[in-house]
Scaffold this motif. Structure first.
Motif, PDB file in Angstrom:
ATOM      1  N   HIS A   9       0.844  -1.189   0.000  1.00 21.21           N
ATOM      2  CA  HIS A   9       0.000   0.000   0.000  1.00 21.21           C
ATOM      3  C   HIS A   9       0.880   1.240   0.000  1.00 21.21           C
ATOM      4  O   HIS A   9       1.919   1.296   0.648  1.00 21.21           O
ATOM      5  CB  HIS A   9      -0.903   0.017   1.249  1.00 21.21           C
ATOM      6  CG  HIS A   9      -1.968  -1.025   1.212  1.00 21.21           C
ATOM      7  ND1 HIS A   9      -2.357  -1.721   2.331  1.00 21.21           N
ATOM      8  CD2 HIS A   9      -2.714  -1.506   0.185  1.00 21.21           C
ATOM      9  CE1 HIS A   9      -3.310  -2.580   1.999  1.00 21.21           C
ATOM     10  NE2 HIS A   9      -3.542  -2.461   0.707  1.00 21.21           N
ATOM     11  N   ASN A  10       0.460   2.258  -0.713  1.00 19.29           N
ATOM     12  CA  ASN A  10       1.251   3.477  -0.818  1.00 19.29           C
ATOM     13  C   ASN A  10       0.974   4.393   0.359  1.00 19.29           C
ATOM     14  O   ASN A  10      -0.167   4.739   0.639  1.00 19.29           O
ATOM     15  CB  ASN A  10       0.901   4.220  -2.113  1.00 19.29           C
ATOM     16  CG  ASN A  10       1.296   3.427  -3.332  1.00 19.29           C
ATOM     17  OD1 ASN A  10       2.339   2.783  -3.326  1.00 19.29           O
ATOM     18  ND2 ASN A  10       0.462   3.464  -4.360  1.00 19.29           N
ATOM     19  N   SER A  26      -8.722  -2.454   1.178  1.00 19.26           N
ATOM     20  CA  SER A  26     -10.038  -3.037   0.939  1.00 19.26           C
ATOM     21  C   SER A  26     -10.904  -2.954   2.190  1.00 19.26           C
ATOM     22  O   SER A  26     -10.403  -2.826   3.314  1.00 19.26           O
ATOM     23  CB  SER A  26      -9.904  -4.500   0.516  1.00 19.26           C
ATOM     24  OG  SER A  26      -9.480  -5.288   1.616  1.00 19.26           O
ATOM     25  N   TRP A  27     -12.218  -3.034   1.979  1.00 23.17           N
ATOM     26  CA  TRP A  27     -13.152  -3.067   3.107  1.00 23.17           C
ATOM     27  C   TRP A  27     -12.875  -4.271   3.994  1.00 23.17           C
ATOM     28  O   TRP A  27     -12.941  -4.175   5.227  1.00 23.17           O
ATOM     29  CB  TRP A  27     -14.583  -3.087   2.604  1.00 23.17           C
ATOM     30  CG  TRP A  27     -15.600  -3.116   3.714  1.00 23.17           C
ATOM     31  CD1 TRP A  27     -16.245  -4.203   4.224  1.00 23.17           C
ATOM     32  CD2 TRP A  27     -16.053  -1.994   4.474  1.00 23.17           C
ATOM     33  NE1 TRP A  27     -17.073  -3.828   5.251  1.00 23.17           N
ATOM     34  CE2 TRP A  27     -16.981  -2.480   5.418  1.00 23.17           C
ATOM     35  CE3 TRP A  27     -15.779  -0.626   4.438  1.00 23.17           C
ATOM     36  CZ2 TRP A  27     -17.629  -1.645   6.329  1.00 23.17           C
ATOM     37  CZ3 TRP A  27     -16.419   0.214   5.347  1.00 23.17           C
ATOM     38  CH2 TRP A  27     -17.337  -0.309   6.276  1.00 23.17           C
ATOM     39  N   GLN A  28     -12.534  -5.405   3.423  1.00 24.12           N
ATOM     40  CA  GLN A  28     -12.267  -6.603   4.202  1.00 24.12           C
ATOM     41  C   GLN A  28     -11.053  -6.400   5.115  1.00 24.12           C
ATOM     42  O   GLN A  28     -11.047  -6.833   6.279  1.00 24.12           O
ATOM     43  CB  GLN A  28     -12.031  -7.804   3.269  1.00 24.12           C
ATOM     44  CG  GLN A  28     -13.274  -8.265   2.498  1.00 24.12           C
ATOM     45  CD  GLN A  28     -13.619  -7.355   1.316  1.00 24.12           C
ATOM     46  OE1 GLN A  28     -12.824  -6.504   0.898  1.00 24.12           O
ATOM     47  NE2 GLN A  28     -14.819  -7.537   0.775  1.00 24.12           N
ATOM     48  N   THR A  29     -10.017  -5.728   4.588  1.00 21.19           N
ATOM     49  CA  THR A  29      -8.837  -5.455   5.414  1.00 21.19           C
ATOM     50  C   THR A  29      -9.189  -4.498   6.546  1.00 21.19           C
ATOM     51  O   THR A  29      -8.767  -4.677   7.695  1.00 21.19           O
ATOM     52  CB  THR A  29      -7.709  -4.858   4.554  1.00 21.19           C
ATOM     53  OG1 THR A  29      -7.327  -5.809   3.563  1.00 21.19           O
ATOM     54  CG2 THR A  29      -6.498  -4.500   5.405  1.00 21.19           C
ATOM     55  N   ARG A  49     -13.651   4.958   1.768  1.00 22.71           N
ATOM     56  CA  ARG A  49     -13.658   4.473   0.392  1.00 22.71           C
ATOM     57  C   ARG A  49     -12.256   4.151  -0.124  1.00 22.71           C
ATOM     58  O   ARG A  49     -11.819   4.633  -1.153  1.00 22.71           O
ATOM     59  CB  ARG A  49     -14.356   5.499  -0.502  1.00 22.71           C
ATOM     60  CG  ARG A  49     -15.826   5.713  -0.142  1.00 22.71           C
ATOM     61  CD  ARG A  49     -16.408   6.949  -0.764  1.00 22.71           C
ATOM     62  NE  ARG A  49     -15.774   8.152  -0.243  1.00 22.71           N
ATOM     63  CZ  ARG A  49     -16.231   9.390  -0.461  1.00 22.71           C
ATOM     64  NH1 ARG A  49     -17.315   9.574  -1.187  1.00 22.71           N
ATOM     65  NH2 ARG A  49     -15.596  10.427   0.041  1.00 22.71           N
ATOM     66  N   GLY A  50     -11.557   3.309   0.653  1.00 25.13           N
ATOM     67  CA  GLY A  50     -10.249   2.832   0.230  1.00 25.13           C
ATOM     68  C   GLY A  50      -9.082   3.467   0.938  1.00 25.13           C
ATOM     69  O   GLY A  50      -7.969   2.935   0.904  1.00 25.13           O
ATOM     70  N   CYS A  51      -9.309   4.617   1.580  1.00 29.04           N
ATOM     71  CA  CYS A  51      -8.246   5.270   2.351  1.00 29.04           C
ATOM     72  C   CYS A  51      -8.430   4.935   3.833  1.00 29.04           C
ATOM     73  O   CYS A  51      -9.547   5.000   4.351  1.00 29.04           O
ATOM     74  CB  CYS A  51      -8.281   6.780   2.165  1.00 29.04           C
ATOM     75  SG  CYS A  51      -7.878   7.306   0.488  1.00 29.04           S
ATOM     76  N   LEU A  52      -7.337   4.597   4.495  1.00 27.40           N
ATOM     77  CA  LEU A  52      -7.389   4.208   5.903  1.00 27.40           C
ATOM     78  C   LEU A  52      -6.384   5.036   6.692  1.00 27.40           C
ATOM     79  O   LEU A  52      -5.186   5.038   6.397  1.00 27.40           O
ATOM     80  CB  LEU A  52      -7.064   2.723   6.075  1.00 27.40           C
ATOM     81  CG  LEU A  52      -6.969   2.227   7.519  1.00 27.40           C
ATOM     82  CD1 LEU A  52      -8.343   2.267   8.196  1.00 27.40           C
ATOM     83  CD2 LEU A  52      -6.397   0.806   7.565  1.00 27.40           C
ATOM     84  N   GLU A  97     -19.012   2.357   2.407  1.00 23.73           N
ATOM     85  CA  GLU A  97     -17.557   2.190   2.438  1.00 23.73           C
ATOM     86  C   GLU A  97     -16.907   3.270   3.298  1.00 23.73           C
ATOM     87  O   GLU A  97     -15.879   3.848   2.958  1.00 23.73           O
ATOM     88  CB  GLU A  97     -16.960   2.216   1.025  1.00 23.73           C
ATOM     89  CG  GLU A  97     -17.347   1.022   0.168  1.00 23.73           C
ATOM     90  CD  GLU A  97     -16.559   0.987  -1.129  1.00 23.73           C
ATOM     91  OE1 GLU A  97     -15.519   0.306  -1.169  1.00 23.73           O
ATOM     92  OE2 GLU A  97     -16.988   1.663  -2.090  1.00 23.73           O
ATOM     93  N   ARG A  98     -17.532   3.513   4.444  1.00 23.75           N
ATOM     94  CA  ARG A  98     -17.025   4.521   5.370  1.00 23.75           C
ATOM     95  C   ARG A  98     -17.186   4.034   6.805  1.00 23.75           C
ATOM     96  O   ARG A  98     -18.169   3.345   7.131  1.00 23.75           O
ATOM     97  CB  ARG A  98     -17.763   5.850   5.194  1.00 23.75           C
ATOM     98  CG  ARG A  98     -17.350   6.625   3.951  1.00 23.75           C
ATOM     99  CD  ARG A  98     -18.079   7.919   3.785  1.00 23.75           C
ATOM    100  NE  ARG A  98     -17.236   8.901   3.108  1.00 23.75           N
ATOM    101  CZ  ARG A  98     -17.594  10.140   2.828  1.00 23.75           C
ATOM    102  NH1 ARG A  98     -18.799  10.569   3.156  1.00 23.75           N
ATOM    103  NH2 ARG A  98     -16.769  10.967   2.220  1.00 23.75           N
TER     104      ARG A  98
END
Length: 218
Positions: A9-10, A26-29, A49-52, A97-98
């Protein structure tokens, strides 16, 4: 099974000492990490939405969120208002996705809907009625937009000097000059008591707040 973060991951540039931001998660992660964090009190995850964003709150943040929460809890106790205090409950919806953990959150108007529940599913249960956001070092993600998308009706945000009170209207937050739930609680009053806490012991401080409440918010 322990979950590890994929090192491919970047990282966004210039992570701060108390937080790091990952993209293409990912949502699963995210959900797996939420489960892992349950065993690591203090860490906060924000997913958009993909950023954590992974945050390790520092002492000023933790002290302020606790003191602000104590004001809410004392106010409701003295006003004989039933609440359900759920601290930093993970609030997430897969369809959006939030997800995030508020610094403090409370069910007030919807307290009967969650009373006695051991698990809250945001696909069918209402969101907390009030959330507290301590944003002293500023999140890299737009947490205010996530709260709005989740449908949290009232939000208090403190940035280290000022408090903003938000009310949700038509899926958009509008600033208020006082709390919709507690009309006598204004941004100035919250800031004044937070500033007082810097020069008082916590027991004396909460006693002063309680006296202020019982005196009719003088």
């Amino acid at each position: 099974m322990p979950t590890t973060i994929d090192r491919t991951h970047n990282l966004f540039p210039q992570p701060t000492p108390d937080r790091v931001l990952l993209e293409n998660v990912s949502w699963q992660t995210y959900e797996a990490l939420v489960r892992d964090v349950e065993n690591q009190p203090g860490l906060r995850l924000t997913y958009d939405r993909g950023c954590l964003e992974i945050m390790n709150p520092l002492v000023p943040h933790e002290r302020t969120k606790k003191l602000t929460g104590r004001m809410v809890e004392t106010l409701t106790e003295e006003s004989n208002i039933e609440i359900c205090s759920l601290g930093s409950l993970t609030c997430k919806r897969r369809d959006l996705e939030r997800g995030l953990e508020p610094d403090q959150c409370y069910y007030i108007q919807n307290e009967p809907a969650v009373r006695g529940k051991t698990e809250i599913d945001f696909d069918r249960d209402p969101p907390p009625d009030l959330a507290i956001e301590i944003d002293i070092s500023s999140s890299s993600l737009d947490r205010i937009a996530i709260y709005a998308d989740l449908g949290v009706p009232e939000l208090w945000r403190y940035d280290g000097s000022d408090v903003i009170i938000y009310r949700l209207e038509d899926k958009t937050y509008r600033t208020c000059d006082r709390s919709p739930t507690f009309p006598q609680m204004t941004p100035d009053a919250i800031v004044r008591f937070l500033e007082m806490s810097q020069t008082m012991g916590e027991t004396s401080w909460i006693r002063a707040f309680r006296e202020w409440v019982n005196a009719g918010y003088g």
